[in-house]
Design a protein around this motif. Structure first.
Motif, mmCIF file in Angstrom:
data_model
loop_
_atom_site.group_PDB
_atom_site.id
_atom_site.type_symbol
_atom_site.label_atom_id
_atom_site.label_comp_id
_atom_site.label_asym_id
_atom_site.label_seq_id
_atom_site.Cartn_x
_atom_site.Cartn_y
_atom_site.Cartn_z
ATOM 1 N N GLU A 26 46.640 45.788 46.032
ATOM 2 C CA GLU A 26 46.586 45.787 47.370
ATOM 3 C C GLU A 26 46.020 44.801 48.345
ATOM 4 O O GLU A 26 46.552 44.340 49.155
ATOM 5 N N MET A 27 44.946 44.301 47.794
ATOM 6 C CA MET A 27 44.265 42.996 48.640
ATOM 7 C C MET A 27 45.065 41.903 48.484
ATOM 8 O O MET A 27 45.298 41.319 49.510
ATOM 9 N N GLU A 28 45.711 41.720 47.357
ATOM 10 C CA GLU A 28 46.471 40.677 47.310
ATOM 11 C C GLU A 28 47.726 40.615 47.982
ATOM 12 O O GLU A 28 48.284 39.576 48.554
ATOM 13 N N ARG A 29 48.147 41.790 48.070
ATOM 14 C CA ARG A 29 49.641 42.262 49.094
ATOM 15 C C ARG A 29 49.213 41.822 50.634
ATOM 16 O O ARG A 29 49.977 41.303 51.145
ATOM 17 N N VAL A 30 47.993 42.108 51.095
ATOM 18 C CA VAL A 30 47.564 41.937 52.352
ATOM 19 C C VAL A 30 47.495 40.322 52.518
ATOM 20 O O VAL A 30 47.947 39.905 53.647
ATOM 21 N N ALA A 31 46.961 39.713 51.635
ATOM 22 C CA ALA A 31 46.609 38.316 51.799
ATOM 23 C C ALA A 31 48.181 37.691 51.755
ATOM 24 O O ALA A 31 48.451 36.777 52.524
ATOM 25 N N LYS A 32 49.092 38.164 51.091
ATOM 26 C CA LYS A 32 50.391 37.430 51.003
ATOM 27 C C LYS A 32 51.209 37.798 52.447
ATOM 28 O O LYS A 32 51.848 36.942 52.886
ATOM 29 N N ASN A 33 50.866 38.800 52.967
ATOM 30 C CA ASN A 33 51.545 39.209 54.310
ATOM 31 C C ASN A 33 51.045 38.233 55.410
ATOM 32 O O ASN A 33 51.706 37.980 56.269
ATOM 33 N N VAL A 34 49.640 37.860 55.282
ATOM 34 C CA VAL A 34 49.194 36.969 56.074
ATOM 35 C C VAL A 34 49.949 35.696 56.007
ATOM 36 O O VAL A 34 50.149 34.935 56.877
ATOM 37 N N VAL A 35 49.952 35.168 54.904
ATOM 38 C CA VAL A 35 50.765 33.837 54.285
ATOM 39 C C VAL A 35 52.125 33.877 55.097
ATOM 40 O O VAL A 35 52.613 32.787 55.611
ATOM 41 N N ALA A 40 35.134 45.033 53.896
ATOM 42 C CA ALA A 40 34.698 43.773 53.900
ATOM 43 C C ALA A 40 35.869 43.292 52.796
ATOM 44 O O ALA A 40 36.113 41.900 52.876
ATOM 45 N N ASP A 41 36.428 43.976 52.067
ATOM 46 C CA ASP A 41 37.657 43.428 50.990
ATOM 47 C C ASP A 41 38.625 43.273 51.718
ATOM 48 O O ASP A 41 39.293 42.247 51.514
ATOM 49 N N PHE A 42 38.954 44.186 52.939
ATOM 50 C CA PHE A 42 40.346 43.564 53.772
ATOM 51 C C PHE A 42 40.017 42.131 54.310
ATOM 52 O O PHE A 42 41.036 41.235 54.533
ATOM 53 N N VAL A 43 38.767 41.860 54.839
ATOM 54 C CA VAL A 43 38.374 40.730 55.724
ATOM 55 C C VAL A 43 38.421 39.460 54.562
ATOM 56 O O VAL A 43 39.150 38.501 54.867
ATOM 57 N N LYS A 44 37.951 39.909 53.360
ATOM 58 C CA LYS A 44 38.157 38.758 52.390
ATOM 59 C C LYS A 44 39.531 38.569 52.090
ATOM 60 O O LYS A 44 40.163 37.184 51.882
ATOM 61 N N ALA A 45 40.488 39.504 52.009
ATOM 62 C CA ALA A 45 41.952 39.219 51.482
ATOM 63 C C ALA A 45 42.781 38.477 52.772
ATOM 64 O O ALA A 45 43.387 37.576 52.574
ATOM 65 N N LEU A 46 42.229 38.920 54.255
ATOM 66 C CA LEU A 46 42.830 38.415 55.259
ATOM 67 C C LEU A 46 42.440 36.709 55.396
ATOM 68 O O LEU A 46 43.093 35.895 55.706
ATOM 69 N N GLU A 47 41.277 36.516 55.099
ATOM 70 C CA GLU A 47 40.640 35.116 55.019
ATOM 71 C C GLU A 47 41.336 34.425 53.963
ATOM 72 O O GLU A 47 41.552 33.109 54.395
ATOM 73 N N LYS A 48 41.583 35.066 52.867
ATOM 74 C CA LYS A 48 42.284 34.258 51.840
ATOM 75 C C LYS A 48 43.753 33.941 52.224
ATOM 76 O O LYS A 48 44.164 32.710 51.920
ATOM 77 N N GLY A 49 44.425 34.923 52.887
ATOM 78 C CA GLY A 49 45.659 34.616 53.248
ATOM 79 C C GLY A 49 45.752 33.563 54.328
ATOM 80 O O GLY A 49 46.593 32.613 54.433
ATOM 81 N N ALA A 50 44.708 33.629 55.261
ATOM 82 C CA ALA A 50 44.646 32.400 56.362
ATOM 83 C C ALA A 50 44.392 31.231 55.833
ATOM 84 O O ALA A 50 44.974 30.249 56.501
ATOM 85 N N LYS A 51 43.590 31.070 54.972
ATOM 86 C CA LYS A 51 43.351 29.595 54.207
ATOM 87 C C LYS A 51 44.614 29.255 53.514
ATOM 88 O O LYS A 51 44.846 28.058 53.901
ATOM 89 N N GLU A 52 45.203 30.019 52.780
ATOM 90 C CA GLU A 52 46.440 29.733 52.163
ATOM 91 C C GLU A 52 47.575 29.408 53.133
ATOM 92 O O GLU A 52 48.406 28.236 52.939
#
Length: 230
Positions: free
Chosen positions: A153-162, A214-226
């Motif tokens: 789920e955290m990976e999915r959130v990050a991918k949606n940011v990308v 905190a995990d959501f924020v990490k996922a969002l930051e990961k997606g933003a970086k990518e």
């Protein structure tokens, strides 16, 4: 009234008011639909004005002049829903990504509308490990769960940011209404977590929420970086 290609001021259907009961239509009155041209509304520069729950990126085909009309009404932001764009295993959808870029090019701020944890639960069958372990099949998402599907789920959130490259992210989470009445009271995983934490039920459930955020924020930051965005 926002016009579509099939509806012009000359072809708009009339509106009808009537009562239908037992297959019969009673008194019926028909009115023409007036079309007004409104002056452009001045928008705010620093305060977001956005229809966050409108899937803006999906309306281009139905309303080719969508962005022109939308900004005319004073909106300076638009909501997009990348969580609906793809299914598991599918590639990035070029149409929705292109439409979101058009929204951005129109000068609108992009808001990503996201419902983490809901999506995770929606993918699972009743009784899945993501739900509370009460001895009875249920669909109460477990606040203590941090397993495989939580990580996905955290990976999915990050991918949606990308995919959407938003300026802001709106999190809509409404799946823990039974966190005290069922999760803390009946779920063996939650009860074990409460015991290990040394906290009372309410403080433990709150700590689960803090960990998730905190995990959501990490996922969002990961997606933003990518995505190479702030």
């Amino acid at each position: 009234y926002i016009l579509s290609p099939e509806n012009t001021p000359d072809t708009l259907p009339d509106a009808s008011l009537y009562v239908e009961y037992d297959g019969k239509i009673g008194f019926k009155q028909t009115f023409p639909i007036p079309v007004f041209t409104l002056p452009a509304f001045q928008t705010f520069k620093k305060i977001p004005v956005c229809l966050a729950w409108m899937t803006t990126e999906t309306l281009f085909k139905s309303y080719p002049d969508l962005l022109k009309n939308y900004t005319h009404f004073g909106f300076n932001g638009a909501g997009v829903f990348p969580r609906y764009w793809i299914k598991r295993g599918q590639p990035y959808p070029p149409k929705e990504i292109a439409n979101t870029e058009a929204i951005r090019q129109a000068g609108l701020t992009v808001f990503m509308n996201e419902s983490p944890m809901h999506i995770m639960g929606n993918k699972q069958k009743t009784g899945s490990e993501v739900f509370c372990q009460t001895g009875k099949p249920n669909r109460v998402i477990c606040p203590s769960y941090t397993g495989k599907f939580y990580a996905e789920e955290m990976e999915r959130v990050a991918k949606n940011v990308v995919m959407s490259k938003p300026a802001h992210v709106l999190l809509d989470i409404e799946c823990f209404g039974k966190a005290i009445s069922i999760s803390a009271a009946e779920c063996t995983r939650c009860k074990e977590g409460i015991k290990k934490s040394g906290k009372n039920e309410i403080d433990y459930i709150y700590s689960c929420g803090t960990r998730m955020m905190a995990d959501f924020v990490k996922a969002l930051e990961k997606g933003a970086k990518e995505a190479n965005i702030p």
